[in-house]
Design a protein around this motif. Sequence first.
Motif, PDB file in Angstrom:
ATOM      1  N   CYS A 184       0.856  -1.194   0.000  1.00 42.06           N
ATOM      2  CA  CYS A 184       0.000   0.000   0.000  1.00 42.06           C
ATOM      3  C   CYS A 184       0.881   1.229   0.000  1.00 42.06           C
ATOM      4  CB  CYS A 184      -0.870   0.040   1.263  1.00 42.06           C
ATOM      5  SG  CYS A 184      -2.010  -1.338   1.366  1.00 42.06           S
ATOM      6  N   GLN A 225       0.160   3.982   1.594  1.00 46.00           N
ATOM      7  CA  GLN A 225       0.185   4.441   2.986  1.00 46.00           C
ATOM      8  C   GLN A 225      -0.452   3.352   3.844  1.00 46.00           C
ATOM      9  OE1 GLN A 225      -1.483   8.601   3.258  1.00 46.00           O
ATOM     10  NE2 GLN A 225      -1.522   8.364   1.038  1.00 46.00           N
ATOM     11  N   CYS A 253      -4.650  -6.458   7.460  1.00 40.01           N
ATOM     12  CA  CYS A 253      -4.264  -7.212   6.248  1.00 40.01           C
ATOM     13  C   CYS A 253      -2.771  -7.481   6.231  1.00 40.01           C
ATOM     14  CB  CYS A 253      -4.615  -6.414   4.991  1.00 40.01           C
ATOM     15  SG  CYS A 253      -6.356  -6.124   4.793  1.00 40.01           S
ATOM     16  N   ASP A 256      -7.541   1.733  -3.235  1.00 40.93           N
ATOM     17  CA  ASP A 256      -7.362   2.782  -2.234  1.00 40.93           C
ATOM     18  C   ASP A 256      -7.660   4.108  -2.940  1.00 40.93           C
ATOM     19  OD1 ASP A 256      -6.561   4.645  -0.409  1.00 40.93           O
ATOM     20  OD2 ASP A 256      -4.596   3.746  -0.022  1.00 40.93           O
TER      21      ASP A 256
HETATM   22  S1  SF4 Z   1      -6.686  -0.563   5.028  1.00 45.15           S
HETATM   23 FE1  SF4 Z   1      -6.297  -0.890   2.843  1.00 45.15          FE
HETATM   24  S2  SF4 Z   1      -5.049   0.881   2.237  1.00 45.15           S
HETATM   25 FE2  SF4 Z   1      -4.967   0.805   4.464  1.00 45.15          FE
HETATM   26  S3  SF4 Z   1      -3.136  -0.403   4.946  1.00 45.15           S
HETATM   27 FE3  SF4 Z   1      -4.848  -1.838   4.886  1.00 45.15          FE
HETATM   28  S4  SF4 Z   1      -4.934  -2.655   2.832  1.00 45.15           S
HETATM   29 FE4  SF4 Z   1      -3.642  -0.794   2.791  1.00 45.15          FE
END
Ligand code: SF4
Length: 440
Positions: free
Chosen positions: A56, A58, A65, A141
Amino acid sequence: MWSYEPDLLARPVPRYTSYPTALEFGEAVGAEDYARALDRVDSATPISLYLHIPYCEQICWYCGCNTGAANRRQRLSDYLAALRAEIALVAKRLGGRARVRRIAFGGGSPNAIAPVDFVRLLDCVVTVFDAHRPDISVELDPRGFTAEWALVLAAAHVTRVSLGVQTFAPHVQRAIGRVQPLAEIERTVAALRLRGIDAINFDLMYGLPGQTLADLDETLDETIRLSPSRIALFGYAHLPSAIPRQRRIDAAALPDAALRFAQSARGHARLTEAGYRAVGFDHFARADDTLAAAASRGAVNRNFQGFTDDDAAVLLGFGASAISQFPDLVVQNEKRAGAYRGLIGEGRLAATRGVVRDGEERMRGAIIRDLLCAGRARLEPRWIASARQAMTEFERRGLVRWDADALVLDADALPYARLVAAGFDRRRGSIVPAGEGAAA
Ligand code: SF4
């Protein structure tokens, strides 16, 4: 009207995106089992593919995840090369015996890679697999999403996208380390719709630090105005000992159990009043969405991506930590991206843990799936006596009832669905088929 039963809600139960759950995966099951399962796939079997991008731009503080920062381009490009090699390896093992109907890109953030790399990856899949006009979905995102990306997704015939929205309240966004102004989401949705992509999911969250009912209402107001075709409303799970990045979240600012329950109930009431159909315990679908149609047919399924209209018997996962599912087997790839690249570099399948599903586990899994997806499950006679006994307390509280040989969840029992389902979990429940002893 949902009734608040705090003693029941205090019991932690899995989300059952698979049964057995990932907690039951062991290292005695791995690449050899995966290879044998691939060999058993026949050419009539519809298959879905999942490609995991564990990077990602950020990193959000709440995120559970398997993902890391996409700031080292060489690492990203090495990973993508391994992913393409794994796709080729698995396709070779299948020897053309796979009809791919769906391809899902998830993560992480698939748009953390360059659009040209995305196209290359998709090309790689459709070159080595028999994939005629597959449904293609991509998690996005919205931060930094560009018009170029919208163009590329449309040109690649992407049919569905999912946006990480979570909340529109600026103070809650700051508290979870994910600042994304409403205008950014509006721009992303407009760019996608301009290119003909209207099957858009919003992921939203309740139970966030400092989040009030008014904050949630505001987020729901904006969501309903933007009218995504699907919404998933998840409760934030604060587990800082297992997910170190969550330590940046102020635990003292988290809503208590009663407020979490009120937020979940408010979300359900607002979205169903706005015309969305509730699917399972945390998804909502617009009437014209395929998930709503699947719910009408009683054809909703559950897999690692949540409630879905995907009924493929085989799901193949590619990438670090990706999970593959067969009727009798679930396996997970090596979680660490470096070690995953090492295995693939040696020409080996990367599955390192998993669980075999015997006949009884498949039966238990089907009952759990039916309860969660359809709110009712028909039981074979040998399960009924034990299930009736185990359900006595839920029945007394008006959360379940019996319709001949079917166990039925009350319409207002959604918050307790996983708890009811857990009764059929061999490791967590007490229900056993006639002729067997107590659960292990
Ligand atoms: S919520 Fe989505 S954008 Fe934020 S760190 Fe996790 S996978 Fe990445």
